[in-house]
Design a protein around this motif. Structure first.
Motif, mmCIF file in Angstrom:
data_model
loop_
_atom_site.group_PDB
_atom_site.id
_atom_site.type_symbol
_atom_site.label_atom_id
_atom_site.label_comp_id
_atom_site.label_asym_id
_atom_site.label_seq_id
_atom_site.Cartn_x
_atom_site.Cartn_y
_atom_site.Cartn_z
ATOM 1 N N GLY A 11 -25.011 -30.541 -10.321
ATOM 2 C CA GLY A 11 -25.566 -31.422 -9.304
ATOM 3 C C GLY A 11 -26.526 -30.752 -8.349
ATOM 4 O O GLY A 11 -27.286 -31.423 -7.650
ATOM 5 N N GLU A 12 -26.516 -29.418 -8.304
ATOM 6 C CA GLU A 12 -27.433 -28.664 -7.447
ATOM 7 C C GLU A 12 -28.666 -28.169 -8.194
ATOM 8 O O GLU A 12 -29.464 -27.414 -7.655
ATOM 9 N N ARG A 14 -28.599 -26.172 -10.807
ATOM 10 C CA ARG A 14 -28.385 -24.850 -11.408
ATOM 11 C C ARG A 14 -27.988 -25.007 -12.872
ATOM 12 O O ARG A 14 -27.446 -26.027 -13.268
ATOM 13 N N VAL A 15 -28.256 -23.973 -13.660
ATOM 14 C CA VAL A 15 -27.992 -23.980 -15.097
ATOM 15 C C VAL A 15 -26.913 -22.940 -15.404
ATOM 16 O O VAL A 15 -26.929 -21.820 -14.868
ATOM 17 N N LEU A 16 -25.982 -23.306 -16.283
ATOM 18 C CA LEU A 16 -24.889 -22.412 -16.659
ATOM 19 C C LEU A 16 -25.358 -21.394 -17.689
ATOM 20 O O LEU A 16 -25.963 -21.756 -18.705
ATOM 21 N N LEU A 17 -25.064 -20.129 -17.433
ATOM 22 C CA LEU A 17 -25.305 -19.045 -18.389
ATOM 23 C C LEU A 17 -23.967 -18.405 -18.714
ATOM 24 O O LEU A 17 -23.070 -18.352 -17.862
ATOM 25 N N GLU A 104 -27.064 -20.446 -12.351
ATOM 26 C CA GLU A 104 -28.300 -19.862 -11.827
ATOM 27 C C GLU A 104 -29.412 -20.909 -11.758
ATOM 28 O O GLU A 104 -29.464 -21.820 -12.574
ATOM 29 N N ARG A 105 -30.302 -20.715 -10.827
ATOM 30 C CA ARG A 105 -31.522 -21.522 -10.760
ATOM 31 C C ARG A 105 -32.526 -20.910 -11.736
ATOM 32 O O ARG A 105 -32.566 -19.703 -11.927
ATOM 33 N N PRO A 120 -37.891 -16.731 -23.372
ATOM 34 C CA PRO A 120 -39.114 -17.541 -23.316
ATOM 35 C C PRO A 120 -38.870 -19.005 -22.944
ATOM 36 O O PRO A 120 -39.797 -19.722 -22.578
ATOM 37 N N LEU A 121 -37.634 -19.457 -23.037
ATOM 38 C CA LEU A 121 -37.316 -20.849 -22.735
ATOM 39 C C LEU A 121 -37.231 -21.127 -21.238
ATOM 40 O O LEU A 121 -37.284 -22.281 -20.818
ATOM 41 N N ILE A 122 -37.128 -20.087 -20.435
ATOM 42 C CA ILE A 122 -36.917 -20.260 -18.994
ATOM 43 C C ILE A 122 -38.064 -21.038 -18.348
ATOM 44 O O ILE A 122 -37.830 -22.005 -17.621
#
Length: 141
Positions: A11-12, A14-17, A104-105, A120-122
């Motif tokens: 919801g913020e 951010r992406v899970l790694l 992480e953002r 490269p996907l970032i």
């Protein structure tokens, strides 16, 4: 070899790694969760299965939005990595097949050690997700 991965977005924004386990190739690197597509399996079905196995979460295939892909050599083989965006799932992600998890953002991801196919996907993911949520700057009119 076809591999699928998910950019789970909270919801913020951010992406899970997840961090690759010590016994695996590229141990210690941070990656988008996912895995190999098995024979006779669709990419979406493979990703739903992998997210259940790796994170203990349930995802409706309809919640998987195709985002972008990467292509990279893997020794004698070649890998195509399909990245999907997912904003809705059931359960709390847990590191069942990784050393650790972190949110992480996308703007902070270039500083994180990631596998050659994920890095490269970032930029593509950042463009798709848009700027992070937060207060808007004042109008410059």
């Amino acid at each position: 070899m076809t591999v699928v991965a998910a950019a789970l977005v909270d919801g913020e924004g951010r992406v899970l790694l997840q961090q690759r386990a010590p016994a695996r190739s590229m141990a210690g690197l941070w990656e988008f969760p996912g895995g190999k597509v098995e024979p006779e399996e669709t990419p979406e079905a493979a990703l739903v299965r992998e997210l259940e196995e790796e994170l203990g979460i349930q995802v409706d295939p309809a919640e998987l939005m195709p985002a972008c892909f990467a292509s990279a050599p893997m020794g004698a083989r070649h890998m195509v990595l399909l990245l999907y965006i997912c904003r809705d799932w059931r359960g709390q992600p847990r590191a069942l097949d990784a050393s650790a998890l972190r949110w992480e953002r996308t703007r902070d991801m270039p500083e994180i050690a990631m596998p050659p196919a994920d890095a490269p996907l970032i930029g593509l993911l950042e463009a798709l997700l848009g700027p992070p949520a937060g207060p808007r700057p004042p109008d410059q009119r």
